[in-house]
Design an enzyme around this catalytic site. Structure first.
Site, mmCIF file in Angstrom:
data_model
loop_
_atom_site.group_PDB
_atom_site.id
_atom_site.type_symbol
_atom_site.label_atom_id
_atom_site.label_comp_id
_atom_site.label_asym_id
_atom_site.label_seq_id
_atom_site.Cartn_x
_atom_site.Cartn_y
_atom_site.Cartn_z
ATOM 1 N N SER A 14 -30.703 -29.376 -33.243
ATOM 2 C CA SER A 14 -30.639 -29.043 -31.831
ATOM 3 C C SER A 14 -28.978 -29.377 -31.387
ATOM 4 O O SER A 14 -28.750 -30.668 -31.331
ATOM 5 C CB SER A 14 -31.478 -29.797 -30.732
ATOM 6 O OG SER A 14 -31.108 -29.789 -29.598
ATOM 7 N N LYS A 64 -37.990 -18.827 -22.509
ATOM 8 C CA LYS A 64 -37.395 -18.399 -21.582
ATOM 9 C C LYS A 64 -37.888 -17.593 -20.616
ATOM 10 O O LYS A 64 -37.467 -17.783 -19.378
ATOM 11 C CB LYS A 64 -36.084 -17.859 -22.146
ATOM 12 C CG LYS A 64 -35.089 -18.833 -22.669
ATOM 13 C CD LYS A 64 -33.655 -18.171 -23.269
ATOM 14 C CE LYS A 64 -32.824 -19.288 -23.828
ATOM 15 N NZ LYS A 64 -31.603 -18.678 -23.981
ATOM 16 N N ASN A 85 -33.164 -20.895 -18.701
ATOM 17 C CA ASN A 85 -32.906 -21.799 -19.767
ATOM 18 C C ASN A 85 -32.695 -23.229 -19.281
ATOM 19 O O ASN A 85 -32.403 -24.196 -20.291
ATOM 20 C CB ASN A 85 -31.666 -21.419 -20.639
ATOM 21 C CG ASN A 85 -30.420 -21.657 -20.014
ATOM 22 O OD1 ASN A 85 -30.215 -21.292 -18.876
ATOM 23 N ND2 ASN A 85 -29.414 -22.249 -20.630
ATOM 24 N N ASP A 105 -26.652 -19.721 -19.224
ATOM 25 C CA ASP A 105 -26.159 -19.102 -20.223
ATOM 26 C C ASP A 105 -25.273 -18.179 -19.687
ATOM 27 O O ASP A 105 -24.096 -17.920 -19.955
ATOM 28 C CB ASP A 105 -27.234 -18.463 -20.991
ATOM 29 C CG ASP A 105 -28.235 -19.033 -22.177
ATOM 30 O OD1 ASP A 105 -27.351 -20.285 -22.289
ATOM 31 O OD2 ASP A 105 -29.256 -18.962 -22.132
ATOM 32 N N GLY A 128 -27.855 -5.649 -29.815
ATOM 33 C CA GLY A 128 -29.045 -6.253 -29.603
ATOM 34 C C GLY A 128 -29.649 -6.198 -28.225
ATOM 35 O O GLY A 128 -29.025 -6.366 -27.163
ATOM 36 N N GLY A 130 -32.320 -8.221 -26.964
ATOM 37 C CA GLY A 130 -33.295 -9.533 -26.883
ATOM 38 C C GLY A 130 -33.122 -10.181 -25.553
ATOM 39 O O GLY A 130 -32.230 -9.751 -24.796
ATOM 40 N N GLY A 131 -33.675 -11.440 -25.693
ATOM 41 C CA GLY A 131 -33.274 -12.222 -24.455
ATOM 42 C C GLY A 131 -31.999 -12.518 -24.047
ATOM 43 O O GLY A 131 -31.362 -12.522 -22.961
ATOM 44 N N ALA A 132 -31.215 -12.907 -25.214
ATOM 45 C CA ALA A 132 -29.705 -13.177 -24.953
ATOM 46 C C ALA A 132 -29.047 -12.208 -24.224
ATOM 47 O O ALA A 132 -27.960 -12.298 -23.379
ATOM 48 C CB ALA A 132 -29.311 -13.665 -26.376
#
Length: 247
Positions: A14, A64, A85, A105, A128, A130-132
């Protein structure tokens, strides 16, 4: 002792735990701990936030979005992005918890991207879906940069990787990798783009920070593109979390 932590599953190495524990030591911040809380089901989350010692948590994959069902309030950016987040936990005198969700973020990405932008950077490809990508798209909208998603499957208003060609790359100078392609240990991989058409006018931004220079960034650098990894974004969002928790 006050408690902070990270929820998600699984949780391996982490960044957050290492960052905050080092921060506490360097800045002589006492009586606060930061730890990892791997929860197999989001329904286990209340066992954490009902503890009066907890006043903030970070949230990572895969919670998230799911975690929003447990929140009393969302900040403006979290509401727009529909992903959280960072959570601030406040307890009433009676011990009732009140949870507000944030998306830091977006802040980290915006503040690390802005210094790199040049006048011609009007359009971006977002690799992409996705969530990001949600936080990235929110920031691009905020900055007035047009954007198109690139993914493996064809959907409305997106490109597939097979469709990316010289003319598209001439039009879109900013390319942001929001996919996990190239993450350690698969460091030889890179998004399937025709890199031969990249020029010094392009900006390559990779949300990945391990490795420090992904194959995606290396290929951009070889063509003279400006490059940036996601490490500063992580640092900025981490400090924003701290500001939120202690405001």
């Amino acid at each position: 002792m006050k408690k902070l932590g990270l929820i998600g599953f699984p949780l391996g190495h982490s960044f957050s735990k290492k960052y905050y524990l080092e921060k506490f030591q360097k800045e002589n911040i006492q009586h606060i701990d930061y730890d990892l809380y791997p929860i197999e089901r989001i329904s286990d989350f209340p066992s954490i936030f009902t503890n009066k010692d907890f006043y903030g948590v970070n949230v990572t994959i895969p919670y998230k979005i799911e975690v929003m069902d447990y929140l009393n309030e969302l900040s403006d950016e979290a509401k727009a992005i529909q992903a959280v987040n960072c959570i601030r936990i406040m307890h009433s005198a009676e011990g009732t918890p009140y949870l507000k969700g944030y998306n830091t973020d977006a802040y980290g990405f915006e503040e690390s991207l802005k210094p790199l932008l040049e006048v011609h950077d009007k359009k971006a490809l977002v690799l992409g879906n996705g969530g990001a990508a949600k936080a990235v798209i929110y920031v691009l909208d905020k900055l007035g940069i047009q954007h198109t998603l690139v993914s493996r499957t064809k959907q409305t208003d997106n490109f597939t990787y097979d469709e990316i060609n010289a003319s598209i790359l001439a039009e879109y100078s900013v390319i942001i990798n929001c996919s996990p392609v190239g993450t350690f240990p698969n460091i030889a991989e890179s998004p399937a783009l025709p890199y031969e058409h990249i020029t010094a006018k392009h900006l390559f931004y990779d949300l990945i920070y391990n490795p420090e220079e992904t194959t995606f960034l290396k290929k951009g650098k070889e063509k003279g593109a400006r490059i940036k990894n996601g490490y500063e974004m992580l640092l900025l969002q981490a400090e924003k979390n701290w500001e939120i928790w202690n405001s």
